[in-house]
Write a protein that holds these residues in place. Structure first.
Motif, short mmCIF file in Angstrom:
data_model
loop_
_atom_site.label_atom_id
_atom_site.label_comp_id
_atom_site.label_asym_id
_atom_site.label_seq_id
_atom_site.Cartn_x
_atom_site.Cartn_y
_atom_site.Cartn_z
N TYR B 36 0.84 -1.19 0.00
CA TYR B 36 0.00 0.00 0.00
C TYR B 36 0.88 1.25 0.00
O TYR B 36 1.97 1.27 0.58
N GLN B 38 0.65 5.29 1.11
CA GLN B 38 -0.16 6.22 1.89
C GLN B 38 0.43 7.61 1.82
O GLN B 38 1.53 7.86 2.31
N GLY B 43 -5.95 7.75 3.23
CA GLY B 43 -5.92 6.34 3.58
C GLY B 43 -4.96 5.59 2.67
O GLY B 43 -4.56 6.09 1.61
N PRO B 44 -4.56 4.39 3.07
CA PRO B 44 -3.67 3.58 2.23
C PRO B 44 -4.31 3.27 0.87
O PRO B 44 -5.51 2.99 0.79
N PHE B 46 -4.06 0.85 -2.54
CA PHE B 46 -3.54 -0.41 -3.05
C PHE B 46 -2.59 -0.17 -4.22
O PHE B 46 -2.87 0.62 -5.12
#
Lengths: 114, 112
Positions: B36, B38, B43-44, B46
């Motif tokens: 991931y 960030q 938010g993280p 993909f």
């Protein structure tokens, strides 16, 4: 297709109070997971909901609880807030039916406990 | 390009270099691994995933390598760009779709 949304974006509470955070899963996703991310750390798993039931829980006390609704949205409730609960709370949605593990994260709710 | 053999909390590279970010995972029973990205205040996101029955997977400008013998995962980013600057986390699942266990993040800084 809408992504994962969370509300509110920021929240300030005082020690001992209770808080409810909300998450709307991505369209077509039936599973919601919640994570806590302290500053400078990786996210830590709190719990996961599937078909409105808790389906796995991390190392968090019972004052962390949740709900999942028929539309797959979810709430995270934290009672008796402590200073260490200050963190970014992330919601991630995924689809069990798809058979893969990809979890899509929302932008998070920044909780500050004073 | 820059590469690290062990996990480092920060990695600084020049634009156009190749970057390699390493991660050690914890559970030999883990079946599914994800990287991931960030960015600050988000938010993280993909990047790429790999299952335990594979040792390499390629995406657009990114490659993930899995070494189950030493429980090691790496992310290679080709031709690193300033927009790649972020914190990178590896994560593992014992079973795909269940709780993700995140590793220590690496902050990638790309200078132009």
């Amino acid at each position: 297709e809408t992504g994962v949304t969370q509300s509110p974006t920021h929240l300030i509470k005082t020690r001992g109070q209770q808080v409810t955070l909300r998450c709307s899963s991505q369209s077509g996703h039936n599973t919601v997971s919640w994570y806590q991310q302290a500053l400078g750390q990786g996210p830590q798993f709190i719990f996961q909901y599937y078909r409105e039931e808790e389906n796995g829980r991390g190392n968090f006390p019972p004052r962390f609880s949740g709900l999942q609704f028929p539309n797959y949205s979810s709430e995270l409730n934290v009672n008796a807030l402590e200073l260490d609960d200050s963190a970014l709370y992330l919601c991630a949605s995924s689809s069990r039916l798809a058979g893969d593990g990809e979890q899509f994260f929302g932008p998070g709710t920044r909780l500050t406990v004073l | 390009g820059e590469s690290v053999g062990l996990h480092l909390p920060t990695l600084s590279v020049q634009e156009g270099d190749n970057s390699i970010i390493n991660c050690a995972y914890s559970n030999s029973a883990s079946d599914y691994f994800i990287w991931y990205k960030q960015e600050s205040g988000k938010g993280p996101q993909f990047i790429i995933d790999i299952r335990s029955n594979m040792d390499k997977r390629q995406g657009q400008r990114v490659t993930v390598l899995l070494n189950k013998t030493v429980k090691h995962l790496s992310l290679q980013i080709a031709a690193t760009q300033p927009g790649d600057s972020a914190v990178y986390f590896c994560a593992e699942n014992i079973q795909a779709g269940t709780a993700l266990i995140f590793g220590k993040g690496t902050t990638l800084s790309v200078s132009s």
